[in-house]
Design a protein around this motif. Structure first.
Motif, PDB file in Angstrom:
ATOM      1  N   HIS A 476       0.846  -1.189   0.000  1.00 41.42           N
ATOM      2  CA  HIS A 476       0.000   0.000   0.000  1.00 41.42           C
ATOM      3  C   HIS A 476       0.885   1.244   0.000  1.00 41.42           C
ATOM      4  O   HIS A 476       2.031   1.221   0.466  1.00 41.42           O
ATOM      5  CB  HIS A 476      -0.897   0.031   1.242  1.00 41.42           C
ATOM      6  N   SER A 477       0.361   2.307  -0.536  1.00 42.54           N
ATOM      7  CA  SER A 477       1.029   3.613  -0.467  1.00 42.54           C
ATOM      8  C   SER A 477      -0.041   4.690  -0.321  1.00 42.54           C
ATOM      9  O   SER A 477      -1.157   4.554  -0.848  1.00 42.54           O
ATOM     10  CB  SER A 477       1.875   3.887  -1.704  1.00 42.54           C
ATOM     11  N   GLN A 500      -7.451  22.248   4.074  1.00 40.33           N
ATOM     12  CA  GLN A 500      -7.640  21.418   2.882  1.00 40.33           C
ATOM     13  C   GLN A 500      -6.727  20.198   2.982  1.00 40.33           C
ATOM     14  O   GLN A 500      -5.549  20.320   3.344  1.00 40.33           O
ATOM     15  CB  GLN A 500      -7.317  22.190   1.595  1.00 40.33           C
ATOM     16  N   GLU A 501      -7.286  19.051   2.654  1.00 45.82           N
ATOM     17  CA  GLU A 501      -6.482  17.821   2.659  1.00 45.82           C
ATOM     18  C   GLU A 501      -6.891  16.959   1.479  1.00 45.82           C
ATOM     19  O   GLU A 501      -8.079  16.674   1.277  1.00 45.82           O
ATOM     20  CB  GLU A 501      -6.673  17.045   3.956  1.00 45.82           C
ATOM     21  N   SER A 502      -5.929  16.547   0.696  1.00 47.89           N
ATOM     22  CA  SER A 502      -6.164  15.620  -0.412  1.00 47.89           C
ATOM     23  C   SER A 502      -5.323  14.373  -0.171  1.00 47.89           C
ATOM     24  O   SER A 502      -4.160  14.459   0.235  1.00 47.89           O
ATOM     25  CB  SER A 502      -5.797  16.253  -1.753  1.00 47.89           C
ATOM     26  N   ALA A 503      -5.925  13.220  -0.406  1.00 46.93           N
ATOM     27  CA  ALA A 503      -5.250  11.942  -0.162  1.00 46.93           C
ATOM     28  C   ALA A 503      -5.400  11.052  -1.386  1.00 46.93           C
ATOM     29  O   ALA A 503      -6.475  10.960  -1.986  1.00 46.93           O
ATOM     30  CB  ALA A 503      -5.824  11.254   1.068  1.00 46.93           C
ATOM     31  N   THR A 504      -4.300  10.384  -1.739  1.00 45.80           N
ATOM     32  CA  THR A 504      -4.286   9.436  -2.857  1.00 45.80           C
ATOM     33  C   THR A 504      -3.699   8.124  -2.364  1.00 45.80           C
ATOM     34  O   THR A 504      -2.577   8.097  -1.842  1.00 45.80           O
ATOM     35  CB  THR A 504      -3.454   9.961  -4.031  1.00 45.80           C
ATOM     36  N   ASN A 505      -4.444   7.043  -2.510  1.00 47.06           N
ATOM     37  CA  ASN A 505      -4.002   5.714  -2.086  1.00 47.06           C
ATOM     38  C   ASN A 505      -3.906   4.797  -3.284  1.00 47.06           C
ATOM     39  O   ASN A 505      -4.670   4.916  -4.248  1.00 47.06           O
ATOM     40  CB  ASN A 505      -4.981   5.098  -1.081  1.00 47.06           C
ATOM     41  N   THR A 506      -2.996   3.843  -3.204  1.00 47.22           N
ATOM     42  CA  THR A 506      -2.924   2.767  -4.186  1.00 47.22           C
ATOM     43  C   THR A 506      -2.386   1.531  -3.485  1.00 47.22           C
ATOM     44  O   THR A 506      -1.684   1.631  -2.472  1.00 47.22           O
ATOM     45  CB  THR A 506      -2.025   3.133  -5.383  1.00 47.22           C
ATOM     46  N   GLY A 507      -2.724   0.344  -3.997  1.00 47.95           N
ATOM     47  CA  GLY A 507      -2.243  -0.865  -3.339  1.00 47.95           C
ATOM     48  C   GLY A 507      -2.735  -2.127  -4.006  1.00 47.95           C
ATOM     49  O   GLY A 507      -3.537  -2.108  -4.946  1.00 47.95           O
ATOM     50  N   ILE A 508      -2.225  -3.239  -3.507  1.00 51.78           N
ATOM     51  CA  ILE A 508      -2.622  -4.559  -3.992  1.00 51.78           C
ATOM     52  C   ILE A 508      -2.519  -5.529  -2.829  1.00 51.78           C
ATOM     53  O   ILE A 508      -1.622  -5.423  -1.982  1.00 51.78           O
ATOM     54  CB  ILE A 508      -1.738  -5.009  -5.179  1.00 51.78           C
ATOM     55  N   MET A 509      -3.447  -6.480  -2.765  1.00 53.02           N
ATOM     56  CA  MET A 509      -3.446  -7.489  -1.710  1.00 53.02           C
ATOM     57  C   MET A 509      -3.666  -8.858  -2.328  1.00 53.02           C
ATOM     58  O   MET A 509      -4.504  -9.022  -3.219  1.00 53.02           O
ATOM     59  CB  MET A 509      -4.539  -7.196  -0.684  1.00 53.02           C
ATOM     60  N   ARG A 539      -6.320  -2.013  -5.830  1.00 48.05           N
ATOM     61  CA  ARG A 539      -6.848  -0.665  -5.639  1.00 48.05           C
ATOM     62  C   ARG A 539      -5.938   0.261  -6.459  1.00 48.05           C
ATOM     63  O   ARG A 539      -4.945   0.797  -5.945  1.00 48.05           O
ATOM     64  CB  ARG A 539      -6.828  -0.244  -4.175  1.00 48.05           C
ATOM     65  N   PRO A 540      -6.255   0.427  -7.752  1.00 52.42           N
ATOM     66  CA  PRO A 540      -5.365   1.233  -8.595  1.00 52.42           C
ATOM     67  C   PRO A 540      -5.219   2.674  -8.115  1.00 52.42           C
ATOM     68  O   PRO A 540      -4.124   3.241  -8.154  1.00 52.42           O
ATOM     69  CB  PRO A 540      -6.035   1.170  -9.977  1.00 52.42           C
ATOM     70  N   GLU A 541      -6.336   3.261  -7.657  1.00 50.14           N
ATOM     71  CA  GLU A 541      -6.248   4.648  -7.189  1.00 50.14           C
ATOM     72  C   GLU A 541      -7.466   4.977  -6.323  1.00 50.14           C
ATOM     73  O   GLU A 541      -8.597   4.614  -6.640  1.00 50.14           O
ATOM     74  CB  GLU A 541      -6.177   5.623  -8.363  1.00 50.14           C
ATOM     75  N   TYR A 542      -7.189   5.660  -5.225  1.00 48.57           N
ATOM     76  CA  TYR A 542      -8.235   6.155  -4.340  1.00 48.57           C
ATOM     77  C   TYR A 542      -7.947   7.634  -4.088  1.00 48.57           C
ATOM     78  O   TYR A 542      -6.849   8.000  -3.644  1.00 48.57           O
ATOM     79  CB  TYR A 542      -8.237   5.378  -3.022  1.00 48.57           C
ATOM     80  N   ASN A 543      -8.906   8.496  -4.396  1.00 47.85           N
ATOM     81  CA  ASN A 543      -8.733   9.938  -4.228  1.00 47.85           C
ATOM     82  C   ASN A 543      -9.846  10.495  -3.344  1.00 47.85           C
ATOM     83  O   ASN A 543     -11.035  10.221  -3.571  1.00 47.85           O
ATOM     84  CB  ASN A 543      -8.767  10.667  -5.581  1.00 47.85           C
ATOM     85  N   ARG A 544      -9.440  11.282  -2.368  1.00 47.01           N
ATOM     86  CA  ARG A 544     -10.406  11.901  -1.465  1.00 47.01           C
ATOM     87  C   ARG A 544      -9.948  13.325  -1.159  1.00 47.01           C
ATOM     88  O   ARG A 544      -8.747  13.581  -0.987  1.00 47.01           O
ATOM     89  CB  ARG A 544     -10.530  11.100  -0.165  1.00 47.01           C
ATOM     90  N   PHE A 545     -10.921  14.234  -1.100  1.00 45.90           N
ATOM     91  CA  PHE A 545     -10.619  15.646  -0.834  1.00 45.90           C
ATOM     92  C   PHE A 545     -11.510  16.137   0.300  1.00 45.90           C
ATOM     93  O   PHE A 545     -12.724  15.911   0.302  1.00 45.90           O
ATOM     94  CB  PHE A 545     -10.845  16.493  -2.087  1.00 45.90           C
ATOM     95  N   GLY A 559     -16.481  17.447   2.009  1.00 43.75           N
ATOM     96  CA  GLY A 559     -15.718  16.207   1.890  1.00 43.75           C
ATOM     97  C   GLY A 559     -16.209  15.432   0.689  1.00 43.75           C
ATOM     98  O   GLY A 559     -17.422  15.213   0.546  1.00 43.75           O
ATOM     99  N   LYS A 560     -15.307  15.018  -0.174  1.00 46.26           N
ATOM    100  CA  LYS A 560     -15.733  14.339  -1.391  1.00 46.26           C
ATOM    101  C   LYS A 560     -14.735  13.239  -1.743  1.00 46.26           C
ATOM    102  O   LYS A 560     -13.532  13.434  -1.674  1.00 46.26           O
ATOM    103  CB  LYS A 560     -15.849  15.330  -2.551  1.00 46.26           C
ATOM    104  N   GLU A 561     -15.301  12.102  -2.155  1.00 52.53           N
ATOM    105  CA  GLU A 561     -14.498  10.964  -2.601  1.00 52.53           C
ATOM    106  C   GLU A 561     -14.628  10.876  -4.116  1.00 52.53           C
ATOM    107  O   GLU A 561     -15.715  10.690  -4.647  1.00 52.53           O
ATOM    108  CB  GLU A 561     -15.023   9.683  -1.937  1.00 52.53           C
ATOM    109  N   PHE A 562     -13.506  11.018  -4.822  1.00 54.57           N
ATOM    110  CA  PHE A 562     -13.551  11.078  -6.289  1.00 54.57           C
ATOM    111  C   PHE A 562     -13.457   9.688  -6.910  1.00 54.57           C
ATOM    112  O   PHE A 562     -14.251   9.324  -7.777  1.00 54.57           O
ATOM    113  CB  PHE A 562     -12.417  11.964  -6.810  1.00 54.57           C
ATOM    114  N   THR A 563     -12.474   8.911  -6.510  1.00 53.33           N
ATOM    115  CA  THR A 563     -12.313   7.561  -7.071  1.00 53.33           C
ATOM    116  C   THR A 563     -12.003   6.587  -5.948  1.00 53.33           C
ATOM    117  O   THR A 563     -11.248   6.895  -5.030  1.00 53.33           O
ATOM    118  CB  THR A 563     -11.166   7.508  -8.105  1.00 53.33           C
TER     119      THR A 563
END
Length: 687
Positions: A476-477, A500-509, A539-545, A559-563
């Protein structure tokens, strides 16, 4: 540039040529038997002698044997319908202890020598750890074998006086005399480390001779001593940097731990730790690899002629084996490097039954950079600036082994590696400024691997060894960017605060199971077979703002979740291979792997033939050739040529097909004194 070629036609031609070379000794051996000689008979409850007499009448051949040879055999029922004589004899003697040889019109029958099987484990005498790839050799028959990844060996020999020699790199050799052996025997071989041996020199000689005789091309077995002796940046021993010094492997960027093997991409390399796949293998953008050398006992590296037990990548396989732990005594070590430190501890939990090995590595870059940042902030304080920066990583390896008895044992292997990078700045009023404000900007990046493997090994018989393991791995990252700005003082006119906070996650399990078996029916055959099944969650990409704004008279929150895409895939594979010594000169490794990947109601299958040939032209010269087909179902989407934690792993989809490659290799191996000269060529193409 990757081009498409008629791979199937080309592969078939190569396979036909190689099989022709391999089977030429067999054809020569059978040439004495005339295929036009046919046998037709139907005999019920007849003696073997009566059946041979009838075959003599029909074909004109003469059987020569001792009169007592056939007396002990029971009566049998045997039928043949216009069958060639060689095929008829093969069926007749298949279940009888008889061997035959034809010279002209005479077929000589002899009693098959009684065979005995010697099996067991090769271990370190001081720690009782398994020794991987140790040589066990019988002098009279010139027959030998090597221990597998758990130290198990099996050797089938003619009964009688047997003298075995066992040896391993960096250990003293040991002999075992077994007089008048007439039954199967289990033997535990204990080798003692030899302090007088120069390990680097011995390693070169041993590996060279083994590479001359084996069927594998482009394969290396590297132990911990070789890894430690390889010079690297900052003086830190590193597995990947050791591999970068081998032919056909490049780093891409000098000083980093990237691997580009024979024109392949960085994601075309399969990394395994105790059979468990690893997806992120770098620290600090590739300056260090994720493999702690203190926890590694050795590794196998393949860049061509891939055995069928490996699959899923196109260019190379790095199979890392971790230490089992000392079964008899407690030992520990501490290593201090320029920017990191290592701590290793091993010993028995229950003496001669249960052992552990734990290794911890951590960098102290954050400690080293703290004084420099303090000095910089002291200078910039008057300008109203403050800088924050921190980077650290750690690796933790733990392995526990338990021996139930001589046949059964299990193990648990754990790995955790994490990186943390934080950078931030703060702006505030400089000296003499009356305005009130505080502006914070922080960037945080975290990434890492968690792995767990639980395995059980069992010796089903003196010729069959099996392993079953359950595996779990997660990569995960997370990248977080935060801004927190305050103007004025709370409660006063003109006050405002926004966040303001933006977060991007990616990972594989991955979660799955692997099985593998080693079957040694004779000294000339080593058969491996098994299968594996993995469930992937991508989880190719997770974006939240997230945003909030607070002023003197109002407050707004958003608060919004984009992908947040999740993809589930199922990957399975079954394999079988046989390492077959056809004759002293010709040795063949033939295998087949069937792979499957299912995702989004779409299933891809791949048939992957593997073939490797060794032709010993003289005691010091061998010719080798190999063909391998590989399928890859997961890909790494990179933003740059440096391996970064923001890179995302993606599976194939309904529209994106798997990558397929064929690789052909050929070359000569020549031993000159203690040096092996290799001249190899390869041709690799992607489909």
């Amino acid at each position: 540039m990757k081009k498409k070629y008629p791979a199937n036609l080309f592969a078939c031609v190569i396979l036909i040529v190689m099989m022709t070379v391999c089977l030429s000794p067999l054809r020569a051996q059978k040439s004495g038997m005339d295929k036009t000689e046919k046998v037709t008979l139907s005999m019920s409850k007849a003696s073997v002698r009566e059946i041979l007499d009838e075959i003599q009448k029909q074909t004109g051949v003469t059987f020569s044997y001792e009169s007592s040879l056939l007396n002990e055999f029971p009566k049998i029922t045997f039928r043949a319908d216009d069958e060639a004589l060689p095929d008829c004899l093969k069926r007749l003697f298949a279940d009888l202890p008889v061997v035959y040889k034809r010279t002209g019109k005479v077929i000589i029958l002899k009693r098959k020598p009684k065979q005995v099987t010697i099996s067991g484990f090769v271990r370190d005498k001081r720690s009782a750890e398994s020794l991987i790839g140790a040589s066990v050799y019988e002098t009279d028959s010139h027959t030998g074998t090597a221990s597998n990844n758990f130290g198990f060996f099996s050797l089938t020999l003619p009964a009688g006086d047997i003298l075995l020699y066992a040896s391993y790199v960096g250990y003293g050799s040991k002999s075992y005399r077994l007089p008048s052996l007439d039954r199967d025997t289990v033997l535990t071989v204990s080798l003692e480390p030899s302090a007088s041996l120069q390990e680097i020199v011995v390693t070169g000689n041993n590996v060279g001779k083994q590479s001359l005789l084996s069927t594998q091309m482009g394969a290396l077995e590297i132990n911990q001593q070789t890894i430690r002796a390889t010079p690297t940046m900052f003086g830190e021993a590193d597995i990947i940097k050791t591999l970068q010094l081998t032919p056909g492997v490049s780093s891409g960027t000098e000083g980093t731990a990237g691997m580009y093997v024979r024109g392949g991409n960085v994601d075309e390399n399969l990394f395994l730790v105790d059979g468990n796949p690893v997806y992120q293998v770098n620290h600090i953008g590739g300056v260090f690899s994720a493999f702690n050398p203190e926890a590694v006992s050795g590794m196998d590296f393949f860049k061509s002629g891939f055995p069928s037990r490996y699959g899923g990548r196109l260019s190379s396989v790095v199979d890392v084996h971790t230490k089992e732990g000392n079964m008899k005594e407690y030992h520990g070590s501490a290593t201090l490097g320029l920017i990191s430190g290592n701590l290793n501890l091993e010993g028995p939990i229950v003496k001669d039954r249960t052992s552990f090995n734990i290794s911890l590595r951590r960098t102290w870059l954050d400690v080293l950079t703290a004084p420099a940042l303090a000095i910089v902030n002291r200078v910039t304080k008057k300008q109203g600036d403050r800088t924050r920066a921190r980077y650290a990583f750690h690796d933790l390896n733990l392995k526990v082994n338990h021996i139930f008895n001589d046949r059964s044992r299990d193990y648990i292997s754990l790995y955790n590696g994490n990186d943390v990078l934080k950078i931030g700045t703060t702006e505030f009023p400089w000296e003499g400024q009356t305005e009130s404000y505080n502006l914070d900007n922080d960037v945080s990046l975290r990434w890492g691997n968690i792995m767990a493997t639980a395995g059980w090994t069992y010796v089903f018989s003196n010729r069959l060894f099996g392993k079953v393991s359950g595996v779990f791995t997660r990569y995960h990252s997370k990248l977080t960017n935060t801004e927190h700005n305050v103007y004025g003082k709370e409660g006063e006119e003109g006050y405002s605060e926004n966040f303001q906070e933006s977060a991007t996650n990616t990972g594989i399990m991955d979660l799955g199971m692997r099985t593998s078996f080693d079957y040694l029916p004779a000294s000339s055959h080593h058969i491996r077979f098994g299968g594996d099944y993995l469930v992937h969650r991508f989880r190719p990409e997770y974006n939240r703002f997230v945003s909030s704004d607070k002023s003197s008279g109002s407050s707004v929150e958003l608060g919004k979740e984009f992908t947040n895409d999740l993809l589930w895939g199922h990957e399975a594979g079954v394999f079988a291979e046989d390492d077959w010594s056809i004759s002293k000169a010709v040795r063949l490794n033939a295998g087949l792997r069937l792979s499957l990947f299912s995702i989004q109601e779409k299933t891809y299958t791949g048939l992957e033939p593997r073939l490797s040939l060794r032709w010993l032209l003289s005691d010091d010269l061998s010719f080798k050739a190999s063909y391998s087909r590989m399928n890859q179902y997961v890909h790494l989407i990179s933003n740059s040529f440096i391996s970064l934690p923001t890179d995302a792993w993606m599976p194939v989809t309904r529209k994106l097909k798997p990558l397929v490659s064929d690789q052909l290799s050929a070359g000569f191996y020549y031993q000159l004194n203690k040096m092996i000269i290799r001249i190899m060529s390869y041709y690799k193409f992607w489909i």
